[in-house]
Design an enzyme around this catalytic site. Structure first.
Site, mmCIF file in Angstrom:
data_model
loop_
_atom_site.group_PDB
_atom_site.id
_atom_site.type_symbol
_atom_site.label_atom_id
_atom_site.label_comp_id
_atom_site.label_asym_id
_atom_site.label_seq_id
_atom_site.Cartn_x
_atom_site.Cartn_y
_atom_site.Cartn_z
ATOM 1 N N GLU A 121 -0.922 1.381 -5.316
ATOM 2 C CA GLU A 121 -0.738 0.138 -4.558
ATOM 3 C C GLU A 121 -0.801 -1.061 -5.493
ATOM 4 O OE1 GLU A 121 -3.830 2.556 -1.899
ATOM 5 O OE2 GLU A 121 -3.923 0.382 -1.611
ATOM 6 N N HIS A 142 0.837 -1.209 0.000
ATOM 7 C CA HIS A 142 0.000 0.000 0.000
ATOM 8 C C HIS A 142 0.877 1.267 0.000
ATOM 9 C CE1 HIS A 142 -2.993 2.885 1.472
ATOM 10 N NE2 HIS A 142 -3.924 1.980 1.539
HETATM 11 O O1 TA6 Z 1 -6.137 1.619 -0.461
HETATM 12 C C1 TA6 Z 1 -7.080 2.622 -0.285
HETATM 13 C C2 TA6 Z 1 -7.790 2.399 1.042
HETATM 14 O O2 TA6 Z 1 -8.442 1.154 1.068
HETATM 15 C C3 TA6 Z 1 -8.755 3.555 1.260
HETATM 16 O O3 TA6 Z 1 -10.101 3.153 1.122
HETATM 17 C C4 TA6 Z 1 -8.404 4.028 2.677
HETATM 18 O O4 TA6 Z 1 -9.140 3.303 3.632
HETATM 19 C C5 TA6 Z 1 -6.913 3.711 2.710
HETATM 20 O O5 TA6 Z 1 -6.843 2.413 2.119
HETATM 21 C C6 TA6 Z 1 -6.236 3.842 4.044
HETATM 22 O O6 TA6 Z 1 -6.683 2.879 4.924
HETATM 23 P P1 TA6 Z 1 -6.092 2.925 6.433
HETATM 24 O O7 TA6 Z 1 -6.723 1.739 7.111
HETATM 25 O O8 TA6 Z 1 -4.616 2.822 6.331
HETATM 26 O O9 TA6 Z 1 -6.501 4.270 6.983
#
Ligand code: TA6
Length: 303
Positions: free
Chosen positions: A274, A172
């Site tokens: 990601e 991510h």
């Molecule tokens: O990858 C995008 C995502 O799924 C968004 O929907 C947002 O939730 C982001 O990840 C960050 O998630 P986190 O749990 O790290 O705040």
């Protein structure tokens, strides 16, 4: 194995290239340094939080308001989303993006890679009873991080059990940009995506991805993607293997405020691109097999 700093340096330290220390919040930190730049990796979550090639601004974004707390993923860097991506399919109280990104990982090996004057670190997820309770499958989960002309991360899921296991996963990665309003993400033209800001509606990407509002998209995409950043006169090339999904995310103003750890206008200086296998592209690993999700990040100068 403990993450005792002295033991880590004695066993895995490499003079002038790899040293372990107590990092922010008392979290154990690995610092890689060589001719190709520097990188820092928290052992918690095997979370890379910095990659800076020589003469460049950092390529990986770390929130100026990041909180370094035991058992909590840090905002920014490369959180390892595993063995599920997003909210758990059934248990609402299970951690979003799985447990790997906030769990202790142990150092397995380190080496200089003479072939490219690089430095390599390998970590393994330490399984806890809590993990087994949430995900009762026998797996060895490892990550290999290499600082070389490119930055490479390889997440390995090794099925050590007797039945197939299914995972969804993503590296991510938060990339640092001059101004998200002035960058484009190329390479996704013609790909279908689920627009999570619009109820998961399936859409088709036309041309580069640009940013003017909250953006949260899951693309079916296997090729390279490129972050074009005129403000920093550079392009970040993202190559990957065994990944069917590319997620593009920027929280924009309101969601960034709700997250609370993005820093003042932090959303302007980051974009997540990601690489993983999410939504309909989960991965099944047969007993005795291993699945390897790998990415390479490289900088190119913009003319
Ligand atoms: O990858 C995008 C995502 O799924 C968004 O929907 C947002 O939730 C982001 O990840 C960050 O998630 P986190 O749990 O790290 O705040």
């Amino acid at each position: 194995m403990s993450n005792d700093i002295d033991t880590l340096n004695a066993r895995f330290g490499i003079a002038g290239q790899l040293a372990f220390s107590e990092g922010p919040g008392g979290l154990a930190l690995a610092e890689l340094t060589n001719a190709h730049g520097s990188a820092r990796v928290l052992l918690q979550g095997a979370q890379l939080i910095d990659w800076t090639p020589p003469g460049q601004a950092p390529v990986i974004w770390l929130s100026p308001a990041a909180r370094f707390t035991v058992g909590k993923a840090v905002r920014g860097g490369v959180p390892v989303c595993w063995p599920w991506f997003g909210p758990h399919a059934v248990e609402a109280d299970y951690p979003a993006h799985g447990f790997a990104r906030s769990a202790p990982w142990e150092v397995m090996a380190s080496r200089q890679s003479p072939e490219n004057a690089g430095t390599e670190l390998r970590l393994r997820l330490q399984r806890t009873d809590a993990h087994v309770a949430m995900w009762p499958h026998d797996c060895a989960t490892e990550i290999r991080i290499s600082l070389a002309p490119t930055l490479t991360l390889e997440l390995v899921t090794r099925n050590t059990g007797r039945v197939a296991v299914t995972v969804s996963e993503a590296l991510h990665t938060y990339f640092a940009v001059s101004d998200v309003r002035r960058i484009t993400v190329e390479g996704l033209d013609g790909c279908t995506f689920f627009d999570k800001v619009d109820g998961g509606r399936q859409c088709l990407q036309s041309g580069p991805v640009t940013f003017g509002a909250e953006t949260d998209r899951i693309y079916r995409h296997t090729g390279d993607s490129l972050i074009e950043d005129p403000g920093l006169a550079r392009r970040i090339r993202i190559s990957k293997q065994d990944s069917a999904s590319t997620v593009v995310w920027n929280p924009w103003i309101d969601k960034a405020a709700r997250l609370g750890d993005m820093g003042e206008d932090g959303y302007l200086n980051m974009v997540c691109v990601e690489s993983g296998n999410v939504a309909g592209d989960v991965v099944s690993v047969a007993p005795g097999d291993a699945h390897r999700l790998a990415v390479q990040y490289a900088l190119e100068n913009l003319p």
